[in-house]
Design a protein around this motif. Structure first.
Motif, PDB file in Angstrom:
ATOM      1  N   SER A   1       0.828  -1.187   0.000  1.00  0.00           N
ATOM      2  CA  SER A   1       0.000   0.000   0.000  1.00  0.00           C
ATOM      3  C   SER A   1       0.874   1.253   0.000  1.00  0.00           C
ATOM      4  O   SER A   1       1.983   1.271   0.517  1.00  0.00           O
ATOM      5  CB  SER A   1      -0.939  -0.018   1.197  1.00  0.00           C
ATOM      6  OG  SER A   1      -0.541   0.858   2.197  1.00  0.00           O
ATOM      7  N   THR A   2       0.358   2.306  -0.586  1.00  0.00           N
ATOM      8  CA  THR A   2       1.131   3.533  -0.753  1.00  0.00           C
ATOM      9  C   THR A   2       1.496   4.152   0.585  1.00  0.00           C
ATOM     10  O   THR A   2       2.635   4.590   0.780  1.00  0.00           O
ATOM     11  CB  THR A   2       0.326   4.537  -1.597  1.00  0.00           C
ATOM     12  OG1 THR A   2      -0.008   3.918  -2.842  1.00  0.00           O
ATOM     13  CG2 THR A   2       1.134   5.782  -1.866  1.00  0.00           C
ATOM     14  N   TRP A   3       0.571   4.186   1.514  1.00  0.00           N
ATOM     15  CA  TRP A   3       0.862   4.808   2.803  1.00  0.00           C
ATOM     16  C   TRP A   3       1.888   4.026   3.591  1.00  0.00           C
ATOM     17  O   TRP A   3       2.761   4.598   4.244  1.00  0.00           O
ATOM     18  CB  TRP A   3      -0.421   4.975   3.621  1.00  0.00           C
ATOM     19  CG  TRP A   3      -1.207   6.149   3.168  1.00  0.00           C
ATOM     20  CD1 TRP A   3      -2.382   6.127   2.478  1.00  0.00           C
ATOM     21  CD2 TRP A   3      -0.865   7.534   3.322  1.00  0.00           C
ATOM     22  NE1 TRP A   3      -2.796   7.402   2.208  1.00  0.00           N
ATOM     23  CE2 TRP A   3      -1.879   8.297   2.723  1.00  0.00           C
ATOM     24  CE3 TRP A   3       0.202   8.199   3.910  1.00  0.00           C
ATOM     25  CZ2 TRP A   3      -1.867   9.680   2.688  1.00  0.00           C
ATOM     26  CZ3 TRP A   3       0.219   9.581   3.882  1.00  0.00           C
ATOM     27  CH2 TRP A   3      -0.804  10.296   3.281  1.00  0.00           C
ATOM     28  N   ARG A   4       1.791   2.711   3.575  1.00  0.00           N
ATOM     29  CA  ARG A   4       2.796   1.902   4.273  1.00  0.00           C
ATOM     30  C   ARG A   4       4.163   2.088   3.643  1.00  0.00           C
ATOM     31  O   ARG A   4       5.177   2.105   4.339  1.00  0.00           O
ATOM     32  CB  ARG A   4       2.413   0.424   4.239  1.00  0.00           C
ATOM     33  CG  ARG A   4       1.668  -0.018   5.452  1.00  0.00           C
ATOM     34  CD  ARG A   4       1.503  -1.490   5.467  1.00  0.00           C
ATOM     35  NE  ARG A   4       0.800  -1.877   4.232  1.00  0.00           N
ATOM     36  CZ  ARG A   4       0.648  -3.099   3.824  1.00  0.00           C
ATOM     37  NH1 ARG A   4       1.140  -4.084   4.512  1.00  0.00           N
ATOM     38  NH2 ARG A   4      -0.004  -3.373   2.725  1.00  0.00           N
TER      39      ARG A   4
END
Length: 97
Positions: free
Chosen positions: A2-5
């Motif tokens: 995921s982008t945020w992770r």
């Protein structure tokens, strides 16, 4: 991933390192055991930060990705570099004695 992770991965490693070093220093303050634990935790955290940086650089230099993904990858590299410096800075006092 995921982008945020991915973006916050370096900072998450820094946070885990902080809590790990705090626990090691609390369990056995000023002993050789604490220094070894800090060394192991630091190496683990720097390995995670290095892996995140390597993946982000691979994406940032890729020709098949769009501009937004490349920009996010460069931001990830910058955050991981800052986290790496912070991890080293946090572990430095354990090795002064």
């Amino acid at each position: 991933m995921s982008t945020w992770r991915f973006l916050l991965g370096g900072f998450l490693a820094w946070t885990a390192h902080f809590f790990g070093v705090y626990v090691a220093a609390s369990l056995s303050p000023g002993t050789a055991v604490a220094r070894w634990l800090v060394l192991v935790i630091t190496i683990a955290a720097l390995t995670v930060v290095g892996w995140i940086s390597w993946r982000a650089l691979k994406i940032a230099r890729g020709s098949g990705t769009d501009d937004l993904n490349r920009w996010l990858a460069w931001i990830t590299v910058a955050g991981a570099a800052m986290a790496g410096v912070s991890i080293l800075y946090q572990s430095f006092p354990a090795f002064l004695v």
